[in-house]
Design an enzyme around this catalytic site. Structure first.
Site, mmCIF file in Angstrom:
data_model
loop_
_atom_site.group_PDB
_atom_site.id
_atom_site.type_symbol
_atom_site.label_atom_id
_atom_site.label_comp_id
_atom_site.label_asym_id
_atom_site.label_seq_id
_atom_site.Cartn_x
_atom_site.Cartn_y
_atom_site.Cartn_z
ATOM 1 N N ILE A 87 80.950 22.550 35.033
ATOM 2 C CA ILE A 87 81.689 23.703 35.527
ATOM 3 C C ILE A 87 83.185 23.466 35.322
ATOM 4 O O ILE A 87 83.914 24.385 34.939
ATOM 5 C CB ILE A 87 81.393 23.942 37.029
ATOM 6 C CG1 ILE A 87 79.893 23.984 37.303
ATOM 7 C CG2 ILE A 87 82.102 25.205 37.532
ATOM 8 C CD1 ILE A 87 79.117 25.039 36.587
ATOM 9 N N GLY A 88 83.611 22.236 35.563
ATOM 10 C CA GLY A 88 85.027 21.920 35.384
ATOM 11 C C GLY A 88 85.901 22.447 36.509
ATOM 12 O O GLY A 88 87.025 22.887 36.281
ATOM 13 N N LEU A 89 85.356 22.387 37.750
ATOM 14 C CA LEU A 89 86.146 22.713 38.947
ATOM 15 C C LEU A 89 86.805 24.081 38.891
ATOM 16 O O LEU A 89 87.965 24.239 39.247
ATOM 17 C CB LEU A 89 87.195 21.611 39.209
ATOM 18 C CG LEU A 89 86.630 20.220 39.514
ATOM 19 C CD1 LEU A 89 87.749 19.192 39.646
ATOM 20 C CD2 LEU A 89 85.777 20.226 40.789
ATOM 21 N N ASN A 144 87.189 14.529 46.682
ATOM 22 C CA ASN A 144 86.375 14.386 45.472
ATOM 23 C C ASN A 144 87.145 13.594 44.425
ATOM 24 O O ASN A 144 87.929 14.145 43.657
ATOM 25 C CB ASN A 144 85.992 15.769 44.936
ATOM 26 C CG ASN A 144 85.185 15.692 43.653
ATOM 27 O OD1 ASN A 144 84.773 14.598 43.238
ATOM 28 N ND2 ASN A 144 84.964 16.828 43.026
ATOM 29 N N CYS A 147 84.651 13.590 40.259
ATOM 30 C CA CYS A 147 84.136 14.649 39.395
ATOM 31 C C CYS A 147 84.060 14.155 37.957
ATOM 32 O O CYS A 147 85.060 13.710 37.396
ATOM 33 C CB CYS A 147 84.997 15.901 39.456
ATOM 34 S SG CYS A 147 84.310 17.226 38.442
ATOM 35 N N ILE A 210 75.946 10.686 46.601
ATOM 36 C CA ILE A 210 76.740 10.392 45.412
ATOM 37 C C ILE A 210 77.119 11.698 44.712
ATOM 38 O O ILE A 210 76.475 12.725 44.916
ATOM 39 C CB ILE A 210 75.921 9.521 44.401
ATOM 40 C CG1 ILE A 210 74.644 10.250 44.004
ATOM 41 C CG2 ILE A 210 75.682 8.156 44.922
ATOM 42 C CD1 ILE A 210 73.774 9.560 42.941
ATOM 43 N N GLY A 264 69.573 15.059 44.874
ATOM 44 C CA GLY A 264 68.176 15.404 44.666
ATOM 45 C C GLY A 264 67.365 15.707 45.899
ATOM 46 O O GLY A 264 66.130 15.667 45.845
ATOM 47 N N GLY A 285 72.425 20.108 47.366
ATOM 48 C CA GLY A 285 73.138 20.737 46.260
ATOM 49 C C GLY A 285 72.232 21.578 45.398
ATOM 50 O O GLY A 285 71.948 22.740 45.680
HETATM 51 C C1 LIG Z 1 76.874 23.091 39.599
HETATM 52 C C2 LIG Z 1 77.397 21.929 40.385
HETATM 53 C C3 LIG Z 1 78.730 21.916 40.776
HETATM 54 C C4 LIG Z 1 79.245 20.842 41.512
HETATM 55 N N1 LIG Z 1 80.556 20.866 41.899
HETATM 56 C C5 LIG Z 1 81.035 19.854 42.667
HETATM 57 C C6 LIG Z 1 82.365 19.895 43.162
HETATM 58 O O1 LIG Z 1 83.124 20.845 42.941
HETATM 59 N N2 LIG Z 1 82.795 18.857 43.925
HETATM 60 C C7 LIG Z 1 81.999 17.790 44.230
HETATM 61 O O2 LIG Z 1 82.433 16.889 44.942
HETATM 62 N N3 LIG Z 1 80.725 17.728 43.778
HETATM 63 C C8 LIG Z 1 80.230 18.732 43.014
HETATM 64 N N4 LIG Z 1 78.925 18.685 42.574
HETATM 65 C C9 LIG Z 1 78.089 17.526 42.930
HETATM 66 C C10 LIG Z 1 77.244 17.798 44.179
HETATM 67 O O3 LIG Z 1 78.058 18.039 45.308
HETATM 68 C C11 LIG Z 1 76.301 16.630 44.487
HETATM 69 O O4 LIG Z 1 77.083 15.478 44.723
HETATM 70 C C12 LIG Z 1 75.340 16.317 43.352
HETATM 71 O O5 LIG Z 1 74.955 17.495 42.702
HETATM 72 C C13 LIG Z 1 74.098 15.596 43.816
HETATM 73 O O6 LIG Z 1 73.370 16.344 44.752
HETATM 74 P P1 LIG Z 1 72.144 17.309 44.367
HETATM 75 O O7 LIG Z 1 71.220 16.525 43.518
HETATM 76 O O8 LIG Z 1 71.557 17.729 45.683
HETATM 77 O O9 LIG Z 1 72.725 18.457 43.638
HETATM 78 C C14 LIG Z 1 78.404 19.749 41.840
HETATM 79 C C15 LIG Z 1 77.066 19.766 41.448
HETATM 80 C C16 LIG Z 1 76.550 20.839 40.732
HETATM 81 C C17 LIG Z 1 75.117 20.819 40.340
#
Ligand SMILES: Cc1cc2nc3c(=O)[nH]c(=O)nc-3n(C[C@H](O)[C@H](O)[C@H](O)COP(=O)(O)O)c2cc1C
Ligand SMILES: Cc1cc2nc3c(=O)[nH]c(=O)nc-3n(C[C@H](O)[C@H](O)[C@H](O)COP(=O)(O)OP(=O)(O)OC[C@H]3O[C@@H](n4cnc5c(N)ncnc54)[C@H](O)[C@@H]3O)c2cc1C
Ligand code: FES
Lengths: 325, 287
Positions: A87-89, A144, A147, A210, A264, A285
Site C-alpha cells: 500500500i505504501g502508507l 510503526n 513498514c 509483528i 495471522g 489484520g
Molecule cells: C493491507 C495492509 C496494510 C497494512 N498497513 C499497516 C500500517 O499502515 N501500519 C502498520 O504498522 N502495519 C500495517 N500492516 C501490518 C498489520 O498491522 C499486521 O502487523 C500484519 O498484517 C500481520 O497481521 P495479520 O496477519 O493479522 O494481518 C498492514 C497489513 C496489511 C495486510
C-alpha cells in the site's frame, strides 16, 4: 509509572464468566482484541459490522505528517493462507486525520491507539507530539518503525537496535510521562530480542509483534513481479508461526514488558496461542478482509476457549506456555 | 442513497452454465431488498478451512426480494482463478458468506432521458437491473453489448426484453457485427440523441467510451473493476487516480468511492501508476 489510566469498559459482547481485561502497562483495556494497523482504516467502515466500543481498541492506519498517495497498483497479491501488500502508507496526513478521524472515533466512544510513521526520526517526534494532544479517546501510541513498503530497506528503523531506539527516544521525550507507547517491530531481523530490548530501554511501554514479512510474487503470465512495488509485506495465517515465535522469544527475554501479538489471527484459538506465548493483547489484520465481523467473533471464541481451559481471567493465561510444570 | 451492508451466510439455490459463464443464485435474506443497480457484493470463497482468504467481488445481475426460498441474488461468474473456479463448482445447498450491498450505485437521472448502456463481457451483468430502473422512470434505453466471442456475451435475450434497441458486437463476429463494442456505441451516438452513457466492462473499454462520450458531449458513468481484497474500504488495495470535485487527484478506493465513477473524473491513462499531480505523490527525489 504509578498513575493508572482508567478506560471506560466495553461491557457487552464480553463473556461474563471470563475476565478479559487486558493490562498494557498502566493502560487497562476491557478486552485484549485490537485491530491491526492498516487493516481497519480509522474504524468507520468496520463499525458497520462490529460494535467497536466492545473491543479493546482500534489501532488506526499508520499516519504520516503529510498526505501520501501510496504506491501504484497492483498493490496486492493473494498467497497461500495470506496476502502480499504494498500500500505504501497511503493516508491523508496528520492534520486531516486529527480533524476528521479522531473526532469520529471519540464521538463513538471508541478507544483508539494511533499508529504513526515517519520518514525520519524528527517526523516521528513531531507526530508523537501532535497525537499526544489529540484528546482522551487516544489511549496509546503505536510507533510503526517496521513498514516494509518503503523505497529503501535501510530506512526500516526496526532493523537496527540503535535506529529503533533513536525513534522511540524522541517519541518518549515528546509525549513525556507514562503515556503508553508501543514499538511495532519487524520479524525480518536476525535477533528480534535485541531490537525489543533497545526499544524498551529507550522508553517503549511495550511492543507490537509483528509487522509483515518482506515477500514477493512473480506473475507467471506477465512474467513480471505481481506488485507494482515489486516487493510487499506478507500477512495472514501463513505468517502465524513466525509471529508466535517472535512473541515467545521476546516474552522469554522481557517477561514484564506488555506485548501486543499479531500475525495471522483468524480465530479465538489463534489468539489464544499468542496469549499463551506471552501476548497481553492481540490484533487482527488480514482476517478483517476475510470476515468483517472477525473482531467480535474472535473475542467470543477466545472467551469460550479460556473458560474451557479453566482460566477465569485472561491475565492468568498470558505466557502460560512458558511455565515449567 | 446507500444502504448499510450486511454480512449474511447464503445458501446456493442453483448454478447453471450460460455460455462461458456460470449463473449462480444464492438465497441471502436481507441483502436483495437493499441492492441498487451498480451495487456489488463480496463473497468469501473456498469454504470453512479456506486458504484463499480475500473476498471476491461481483456485480449483482438480479436481486429478488421475495422468492419461494426468501430473497435471492443472481451473479454471473467468469471462472479463471482459484476463487471463481470454486464458485463455479458450487452445488445447491452449499453455503457462501456474502457481504453487501457494497459500493455506490449508478446515479439515476430525474428526467426521462435517452440512455445508452454498454457492457463488455460479463460487464453486462449489472446493466439489466439498471435498465429496469431507467425504464421505470420513463427513460428510453438502448444497449450495446460486446465480447471476444458469442459465448462471452451475457444476457443478449434478456437485453431484447429490457431495452428499446440492442446492438451486439463480437471480436470474432460470432454474433452481431464483427468489431468492438465501442464502434457499436459510436454508431448509436451518431444516429440517436443520447443523453447519458452507463458502462461496465474491462478498463480499456471504459477508457475508450469516456473519450467517445467526450466527443459527443455525453456523460459516461463507468463501473470500474479494480483488484479488491476486502470490498468494504479497509485495505486500500483497490485504488485508482480520480479527480475530485475540488479538482484534487486522489488515489480513490473503487469499493467505497466507486465502483461507479463519472468517466471524465478517472485518469484512465495513469491507472497502474501514481500521477505526479496526485495528492501526496512521491517526489521525484524519493524514487
Ligand atoms: C493491507 C495492509 C496494510 C497494512 N498497513 C499497516 C500500517 O499502515 N501500519 C502498520 O504498522 N502495519 C500495517 N500492516 C501490518 C498489520 O498491522 C499486521 O502487523 C500484519 O498484517 C500481520 O497481521 P495479520 O496477519 O493479522 O494481518 C498492514 C497489513 C496489511 C495486510
Ligand atoms: C465491482 C466489481 C464487480 C465485478 N463483477 C464481476 C462479475 O459480475 N462477474 C465476474 O465474473 N467477475 C466480476 N468481477 C471480477 C471478480 O471480482 C474477479 O474476477 C475475481 O475476484 C477473481 O477471483 P479469482 O479467485 O478467480 O482470481 P485470483 O486471481 O485468485 O484472485 C486473487 C485476489 O485478487 C482479486 N482479484 C483478482 N482479479 C480481480 C478483478 N478482476 N477484480 C477484482 N478483484 C480481483 C480477488 O478478489 C482476490 O482477492 C468484479 C470485480 C469488481 C471489482
Ligand atoms: S477493496 Fe479493500 S479498500 Fe477497497
Amino acid at each position: 509509572m504509578t498513575s493508572i489510566r482508567v478506560v471506560p469498559k466495553g461491557g457487552r459482547g464480553v463473556s461474563a464468566e471470563v475476565n478479559l481485561e487486558s493490562k498494557l502497562g498502566t493502560l487497562v483495556l476491557p478486552s485484549p482484541v485490537l485491530t491491526a494497523s492498516g487493516c481497519a482504516a480509522s474504524g468507520k467502515e468496520l463499525s458497520q459490522f462490529v460494535d467497536l466500543t466492545t473491543i479493546g481498541a482500534v489501532v488506526t492506519k499508520s499516519i504520516m505528517m503529510s498526505p501520501r498517495s501510496g504506491r501504484a497498483t497492483p498493490r496486492m497479491a493473494e498467497t497461500p493462507s495470506g496476502m502480499l501488500n504494498s500500500i505504501g502508507l497511503q493516508g491523508p496526513g496528520i492534520d486531516d486525520f486529527l480533524e476528521h478521524d479522531i473526532p469520529w472515533l471519540a464521538s463513538k466512544g471508541v478507544r483508539t491507539m494511533v499508529s504513526i510513521a515517519g520518514n525520519d526520526v524528527e517526523e516521528f517526534g513531531r507526530l508523537a507530539a501532535r497525537v499526544k494532544r489529540a484528546g482522551d479517546s487516544v489511549v496509546a501510541l503505536e510507533v510503526n518503525i517496521s513498514c516494509p513498503n518503503v523505497a529503501n530497506r535501510g530506512l526500516v528503523f526496526a532493523c537496527q537496535p540503535h535506529s529503533a531506539a533513536e525513534v522511540i527516544s524522541i517519541v518518549r521525550r515528546n509525549v513525556g510521562g507514562a503515556f503508553p507507547i508501543f514499538a511495532k517491530l519487524s520479524p525480518d531481523v536476525t535477533d528480534i530480542v535485541e531490537i525489543a530490548k533497545a526499544c524498551v530501554d529507550a522508553g517503549a511501554t511495550g511492543l507490537s509483534l509483528i509487522n509483515t514479512l518482506l515477500g514477493m510474487v512473480i506473475n507467471t503470465e506477465t512474467l513480471k513481479p505481481a506488485l507494482a512495488g515489486v516487493t510487499g509485506g506478507l500477512s495472514g495465517p501463513a505468517i502465524r508461526p513466525v509471529a508466535v515465535r517472535a512473541v515467545w522469544q521476546v516474552h522469554a527475554a522481557l517477561p514484564h514488558v506488555p506485548l501486543i501479538g499479531m500475525g495471522g489471527i483468524l480465530t479465538g484459538e489463534d489468539a489464544f496461542e499468542f496469549i499463551l506465548a506471552g501476548a497481553s493483547a492481540i490484533a487482527i489484520g488480514t482476517a478483517n478482509f476475510h470476515d468483517p465481523s472477525a473482531l467480535t467473533r474472535v473475542q467470543k471464541e477466545l472467551s469460550v476457549l479460556l473458560a474451557e481451559r479453566g482460566f477465569s481471567a485472561l491475565q492468568d493465561a498470558i505466557g502460560f506456555a512458558h511455565r515449567k510444570v | 442513497m446507500n444502504f448499510q451492508p450486511l454480512q449474511v451466510e447464503g445458501e446456493l439455490l442453483s448454478n447453471r452454465r450460460v455460455g462461458a459463464y456460470h449463473l449462480i443464485t444464492i438465497v441471502v435474506p436481507g441483502i436483495p431488498e437493499r441492492i441498487r443497480p451498480g451495487n456489488f457484493v463480496a463473497l468469501s470463497v473456498g469454504g470453512e478451512s479456506t486458504s484463499t482468504l480475500l473476498r471476491r467481488s461481483f456485480s449483482v445481475y438480479q436481486a429478488q426480494e421475495r422468492g419461494l426460498y426468501g430473497g435471492t441474488l443472481e451473479l454471473v461468474i467468469s471462472a479463471h482463478g482459484a476463487g471463481t473456479r470454486w464458485l463455479a463448482a458450487l452445488a445447491p445447498h452449499q453455503m457462501i458468506n456474502v457481504v453487501g450491498p457494497l459500493g455506490r450505485p449508478f446515479p439515476l437521472p430525474k428526467d426521462p432521458v435517452h440512455a445508452l448502456l454498454v457492457g463488455g463481457g460479463y460487464g453486462s451483468a449489472p446493466l439489466f437491473m439498471l435498465a429496469d430502473a431507467l425504464r421505470q422512470r420513463g427513460c428510453r434505453v438502448d444497449m450495446a453489448l460486446g465480447a471476444a466471442s458469442a459465448d462471452r456475451l451475457f444476457g443478449t435475450l434478456e437485453a431484447r426484453r429490457v431495452t428499446n434497441a440492442l446492438s451486439i458486437a463480437t471480436d470474432d463476429g460470432s454474433l452481431g457485427v464483427q468489431g468492438r463494442v465501442t464502434d457499436a456505441a459510436r454508431s448509436i451516438l451518431e444516429r440517436a440523441n443520447i443523453d447519458v452513457i452507463y458502462a461496465c466492462g474491462p478498463m480499456p473499454m471504459l477508457s475508450a467510451l469516456t473519450t467517445l462520450g467526450g466527443e459527443f458531449g455525453v456523460m459516461v458513468q463507468c463501473a470500474v473493476e479494480e483488484s479488491m481484497a476486502c470490498g468494504i474500504g479497509i485495505c486500500m488495495t483497490c485504488v485508482l487516480p480520480v479527480r475530485g470535485n475540488d479538482d484534487v487527484v486522489r488515489m480513490s478506493r473503487s469499493c467505497v468511492d466507486g465502483p461507479v465513477f463519472a468517466g471524465d473524473r478517472v485518469l484512465w491513462e495513469s491507472i497502474g501508476s501514481v500521477p505526479e499531480e496526485t495528492l501526496g505523490a512521491p517526489k521525484a527525489s524519493e524514487h
